[in-house]
Scaffold this motif. Structure first.
Motif, PDB file in Angstrom:
ATOM      1  N   ASP A 140      -1.539  35.169   4.180  1.00 31.21           N
ATOM      2  CA  ASP A 140      -0.520  36.199   3.998  1.00 31.21           C
ATOM      3  C   ASP A 140      -1.197  37.449   3.454  1.00 31.21           C
ATOM      4  OD1 ASP A 140       1.678  37.749   3.571  1.00 31.21           O
ATOM      5  OD2 ASP A 140       2.503  36.539   1.930  1.00 31.21           O
ATOM      6  N   CYS A 141      -1.330  38.462   4.297  1.00 32.41           N
ATOM      7  CA  CYS A 141      -2.029  39.676   3.863  1.00 32.41           C
ATOM      8  C   CYS A 141      -1.183  40.501   2.900  1.00 32.41           C
ATOM      9  CB  CYS A 141      -2.451  40.512   5.064  1.00 32.41           C
ATOM     10  SG  CYS A 141      -1.085  41.311   5.944  1.00 32.41           S
ATOM     11  N   GLU A 154      -4.629  37.200  -2.520  1.00 37.02           N
ATOM     12  CA  GLU A 154      -5.170  36.533  -1.342  1.00 37.02           C
ATOM     13  C   GLU A 154      -5.816  37.555  -0.398  1.00 37.02           C
ATOM     14  OE1 GLU A 154      -3.840  33.317   2.118  1.00 37.02           O
ATOM     15  OE2 GLU A 154      -2.314  34.296   0.886  1.00 37.02           O
ATOM     16  N   PHE A 155      -5.176  38.705  -0.267  1.00 38.46           N
ATOM     17  CA  PHE A 155      -5.713  39.747   0.610  1.00 38.46           C
ATOM     18  C   PHE A 155      -7.085  40.223   0.135  1.00 38.46           C
ATOM     19  CE2 PHE A 155      -6.086  44.423   1.162  1.00 38.46           C
ATOM     20  CZ  PHE A 155      -6.318  44.436   2.529  1.00 38.46           C
ATOM     21  N   ARG A 156      -7.216  40.478  -1.160  1.00 40.83           N
ATOM     22  CA  ARG A 156      -8.493  40.972  -1.685  1.00 40.83           C
ATOM     23  C   ARG A 156      -9.585  39.918  -1.548  1.00 40.83           C
ATOM     24  NH1 ARG A 156      -7.044  44.630  -7.110  1.00 40.83           N
ATOM     25  NH2 ARG A 156      -5.430  45.914  -6.110  1.00 40.83           N
ATOM     26  N   ASN A 157      -9.251  38.672  -1.848  1.00 40.06           N
ATOM     27  CA  ASN A 157     -10.234  37.592  -1.673  1.00 40.06           C
ATOM     28  C   ASN A 157     -10.647  37.454  -0.214  1.00 40.06           C
ATOM     29  OD1 ASN A 157     -10.854  36.321  -4.254  1.00 40.06           O
ATOM     30  ND2 ASN A 157      -8.680  35.800  -4.352  1.00 40.06           N
ATOM     31  N   PHE A 158      -9.680  37.649   0.671  1.00 37.94           N
ATOM     32  CA  PHE A 158      -9.969  37.546   2.102  1.00 37.94           C
ATOM     33  C   PHE A 158     -10.951  38.635   2.543  1.00 37.94           C
ATOM     34  CE2 PHE A 158      -8.776  39.567   6.150  1.00 37.94           C
ATOM     35  CZ  PHE A 158      -9.235  38.602   7.024  1.00 37.94           C
ATOM     36  N   ASN A 183     -15.088  42.841  -7.050  1.00 36.88           N
ATOM     37  CA  ASN A 183     -14.330  42.936  -8.304  1.00 36.88           C
ATOM     38  C   ASN A 183     -12.849  43.117  -7.983  1.00 36.88           C
ATOM     39  OD1 ASN A 183     -13.550  43.203 -10.948  1.00 36.88           O
ATOM     40  ND2 ASN A 183     -14.480  45.230 -11.245  1.00 36.88           N
ATOM     41  N   ILE A 184     -12.219  42.034  -7.554  1.00 33.77           N
ATOM     42  CA  ILE A 184     -10.849  42.114  -7.034  1.00 33.77           C
ATOM     43  C   ILE A 184      -9.810  42.416  -8.105  1.00 33.77           C
ATOM     44  CG2 ILE A 184     -11.406  40.557  -5.123  1.00 33.77           C
ATOM     45  CD1 ILE A 184      -9.874  38.374  -6.676  1.00 33.77           C
ATOM     46  N   TRP A 242      -9.940  48.854  -7.095  1.00 29.62           N
ATOM     47  CA  TRP A 242     -10.256  48.109  -5.873  1.00 29.62           C
ATOM     48  C   TRP A 242      -9.672  48.763  -4.612  1.00 29.62           C
ATOM     49  CZ3 TRP A 242      -8.350  45.626  -1.642  1.00 29.62           C
ATOM     50  CH2 TRP A 242      -9.216  44.758  -0.978  1.00 29.62           C
ATOM     51  N   PRO A 243      -8.413  49.244  -4.622  1.00 28.96           N
ATOM     52  CA  PRO A 243      -7.885  49.895  -3.407  1.00 28.96           C
ATOM     53  C   PRO A 243      -8.741  51.069  -2.952  1.00 28.96           C
ATOM     54  CG  PRO A 243      -6.099  49.412  -4.933  1.00 28.96           C
ATOM     55  CD  PRO A 243      -7.383  49.141  -5.675  1.00 28.96           C
TER      56      PRO A 243
END
Length: 242
Positions: free
Chosen positions: A18-19, A24-28, A50-51, A56-57
């Protein structure tokens, strides 16, 4: 919508990815860069890894610019799908021998039937949008919210400017016709015959420039009319009707 590409890349949970889940998105993204794309050197991936950072964005925005993604960080689904496509290409390039005997899915389902990719074209597919956007950027066509409208504009430009006939015509040298200056009334007299002749030449050149400008305006009008002539296009609202 990403399941097939995630499966091809051996992602650990392709079915439930799930983006929209930020963690989960950052780890992906970190997994995709570390394992598949590898655009940065290992020592340069710290900011992306460094999520939990509030910056980070910003680092992700820089990352998609560095890999030349045509979508912005705000267009998350499109950018994820584009990055997956890039990763799949790298995966195939790194493991060509592994996939050399694989048949396309369409061929596996029906080896005796050829598939036309345009028959089942999905205009909402991120790959389609990315392709149209890339062409529009290349041809310097203004972006439109409806990708079909952009595609029509691309088609018109290609037909008018980039066909073999159009290129050959543009490459031909234009030979001017002799002009009798004495037949063109200047409308005023400078008192000097040489100056009068120069003024007549300048006026004729100006008229030629105006004609060329009018031709270009007419071409633009025709191109716009070709787009809005589609019954699906409601030009009064400035958008495509649903």
């Amino acid at each position: 919508m990403f399941r097939r590409k995630l499966t091809a890349l051996d992602y650990h949970n392709p079915a439930s990815f799930d983006c929209k889940d930020e963690t989960e998105f950052r780890n992906f993204i970190v997994w995709l860069e570390d394992q598949k794309i590898r655009h940065y050197k290992i020592e340069d991936r710290g900011d992306l890894r460094n999520i939990h950072s509030s910056d980070w964005p910003k680092h992700f925005e820089k990352y998609i610019q560095d890999v030349n993604c045509p979508f912005s960080a705000q267009e998350r689904q499109e950018s994820v799908d584009w990055l997956l496509g890039l990763a799949v290409r790298f995966e195939y390039g790194d493991n060509a021998d592994k996939y050399k005997n694989c048949k396309p899915e369409a061929a596996a389902n029906d080896s005796g039937k050829q598939s036309d990719p345009l028959i089942n074209l999905d205009i909402n597919n991120p790959d389609f949008k990315a392709g149209v956007m890339a062409l529009a950027n290349l041809l310097q066509i203004h972006r439109h919210d409806d990708y079909l409208v952009m595609l029509k504009a691309i088609r018109i430009l290609v037909q008018e400017r980039l066909t073999q006939e159009a290129i050959a015509k543009a490459s031909q040298s234009k030979e001017g016709l002799p002009v009798a200056l004495d037949k063109h009334i200047l409308g005023f007299d400078t008192g000097d015959a040489t100056l009068n002749e120069a003024a007549q030449i300048l006026r004729l050149l100006h008229i030629e420039e105006l004609r060329d400008l009018q031709t270009r305006i007419n071409e633009a009008i025709v191109a716009v009319q070709a787009i809005i002539a589609d019954p699906k296009t409601d030009h009064r609202l400035g958008k495509v009707g649903r």
